[in-house]
Design a protein around this motif. Structure first.
Motif, short mmCIF file in Angstrom:
data_model
loop_
_atom_site.label_atom_id
_atom_site.label_comp_id
_atom_site.label_asym_id
_atom_site.label_seq_id
_atom_site.Cartn_x
_atom_site.Cartn_y
_atom_site.Cartn_z
N LEU A 24 1.60 108.95 -10.21
CA LEU A 24 0.45 108.08 -10.00
C LEU A 24 0.29 107.72 -8.53
CD1 LEU A 24 0.78 105.62 -13.02
CD2 LEU A 24 -1.17 107.11 -12.54
N GLN A 25 1.39 107.43 -7.85
CA GLN A 25 1.33 107.10 -6.43
C GLN A 25 0.88 108.30 -5.60
OE1 GLN A 25 5.33 105.62 -6.15
NE2 GLN A 25 4.68 103.48 -6.31
N GLN A 28 -2.81 108.69 -6.08
CA GLN A 28 -3.53 107.66 -5.33
C GLN A 28 -3.64 108.04 -3.85
OE1 GLN A 28 -1.64 103.80 -5.15
NE2 GLN A 28 -3.59 102.77 -4.97
N THR A 31 -6.25 110.68 -3.44
CA THR A 31 -7.58 110.10 -3.61
C THR A 31 -8.01 109.36 -2.36
OG1 THR A 31 -7.13 109.90 -5.97
CG2 THR A 31 -9.02 108.72 -5.14
N PHE A 78 -6.03 103.62 -10.33
CA PHE A 78 -4.63 103.95 -10.05
C PHE A 78 -3.82 102.69 -9.75
CE2 PHE A 78 -6.01 108.40 -8.68
CZ PHE A 78 -5.52 108.98 -9.83
N LYS A 79 -4.39 101.76 -8.97
CA LYS A 79 -3.68 100.52 -8.65
C LYS A 79 -3.37 99.73 -9.92
CE LYS A 79 -5.28 99.67 -3.95
NZ LYS A 79 -4.06 99.35 -3.23
N GLN A 81 -3.10 100.92 -13.01
CA GLN A 81 -2.11 101.65 -13.81
C GLN A 81 -0.71 101.56 -13.21
OE1 GLN A 81 -2.69 102.86 -16.81
NE2 GLN A 81 -0.54 103.40 -17.01
#
Length: 91
Positions: A24-25, A28, A31, A78-79, A81
Protein backbone atom coordinates in the motif's frame (compact mmCIF):
# COMPACT_ATOMS: atom_id res chain seq x y z
CA UNK A 1 -3.21 -7.07 21.49
CA UNK A 2 -2.77 -9.54 18.68
CA UNK A 3 -0.60 -12.58 19.01
CA UNK A 4 2.29 -11.99 16.61
CA UNK A 5 2.65 -15.72 16.01
CA UNK A 6 -0.91 -16.27 14.81
CA UNK A 7 -1.21 -18.64 11.89
CA UNK A 8 -4.06 -19.13 9.48
CA UNK A 9 -3.86 -22.15 7.17
CA UNK A 10 -0.09 -22.27 7.66
CA UNK A 11 0.48 -18.57 6.88
CA UNK A 12 1.80 -16.04 9.35
CA UNK A 13 -0.87 -13.35 9.65
CA UNK A 14 1.58 -10.72 10.92
CA UNK A 15 3.89 -11.17 7.92
CA UNK A 16 0.88 -10.96 5.58
CA UNK A 17 -0.19 -7.68 7.19
CA UNK A 18 3.31 -6.21 6.93
CA UNK A 19 3.53 -7.24 3.27
CA UNK A 20 0.11 -5.69 2.52
CA UNK A 21 1.10 -2.48 4.31
CA UNK A 22 4.36 -2.18 2.38
CA UNK A 23 2.50 -2.73 -0.92
CA UNK A 24 0.00 0.00 0.00
CA UNK A 25 2.81 2.42 0.84
CA UNK A 26 4.58 1.61 -2.42
CA UNK A 27 1.37 2.19 -4.39
CA UNK A 28 0.87 5.51 -2.60
CA UNK A 29 4.38 6.66 -3.57
CA UNK A 30 3.78 5.72 -7.21
CA UNK A 31 0.49 7.62 -7.15
CA UNK A 32 2.31 10.73 -5.86
CA UNK A 33 4.59 10.52 -8.92
CA UNK A 34 1.51 10.15 -11.13
CA UNK A 35 -0.12 13.17 -9.47
CA UNK A 36 3.03 15.26 -9.98
CA UNK A 37 3.32 14.32 -13.64
CA UNK A 38 -0.36 15.00 -14.37
CA UNK A 39 -0.15 18.33 -12.55
CA UNK A 40 2.96 19.44 -14.44
CA UNK A 41 1.47 18.50 -17.80
CA UNK A 42 -1.85 20.14 -16.95
CA UNK A 43 -0.25 23.42 -15.85
CA UNK A 44 2.07 23.52 -18.87
CA UNK A 45 -0.79 22.89 -21.31
CA UNK A 46 -3.01 25.51 -19.66
CA UNK A 47 -0.28 28.17 -19.63
CA UNK A 48 0.87 27.53 -23.20
CA UNK A 49 -2.70 27.24 -24.44
CA UNK A 50 -3.74 30.46 -22.73
CA UNK A 51 -0.83 32.59 -23.95
CA UNK A 52 -0.77 31.10 -27.46
CA UNK A 53 -4.59 31.09 -27.59
CA UNK A 54 -4.68 27.41 -28.57
CA UNK A 55 -8.06 26.10 -27.52
CA UNK A 56 -7.06 22.45 -27.97
CA UNK A 57 -4.26 22.76 -25.40
CA UNK A 58 -6.57 24.46 -22.93
CA UNK A 59 -9.14 21.70 -23.39
CA UNK A 60 -6.51 19.00 -22.96
CA UNK A 61 -5.15 20.75 -19.87
CA UNK A 62 -8.62 20.80 -18.37
CA UNK A 63 -9.07 17.15 -19.34
CA UNK A 64 -5.86 16.32 -17.43
CA UNK A 65 -7.56 17.81 -14.38
CA UNK A 66 -9.54 14.54 -14.20
CA UNK A 67 -6.25 12.65 -13.87
CA UNK A 68 -5.11 15.01 -11.13
CA UNK A 69 -8.40 14.56 -9.25
CA UNK A 70 -8.29 10.79 -9.71
CA UNK A 71 -4.76 10.56 -8.35
CA UNK A 72 -5.69 12.78 -5.39
CA UNK A 73 -8.66 10.54 -4.58
CA UNK A 74 -6.42 7.47 -4.77
CA UNK A 75 -3.92 9.02 -2.37
CA UNK A 76 -6.70 9.78 0.12
CA UNK A 77 -7.93 6.19 -0.21
CA UNK A 78 -4.44 4.80 0.31
CA UNK A 79 -3.98 6.96 3.43
CA UNK A 80 -7.27 5.68 4.88
CA UNK A 81 -6.42 2.07 4.11
CA UNK A 82 -2.92 2.37 5.57
CA UNK A 83 -4.41 3.75 8.81
CA UNK A 84 -6.88 0.86 8.92
CA UNK A 85 -4.07 -1.67 8.36
CA UNK A 86 -2.02 -0.13 11.18
CA UNK A 87 -5.03 -0.18 13.52
CA UNK A 88 -5.79 -3.80 12.62
CA UNK A 89 -2.17 -4.78 13.35
CA UNK A 90 -2.43 -3.37 16.88
CA UNK A 91 -5.60 -5.23 17.81
Amino acid sequence: MANTNQYDAGRNIQIDRQHRLSKLQEAQQITWVNLSAYSAIMVAELIIGFFAQITVLIADGLNNLTGVCGAAILIIGFKCQIKLEILAAHQ
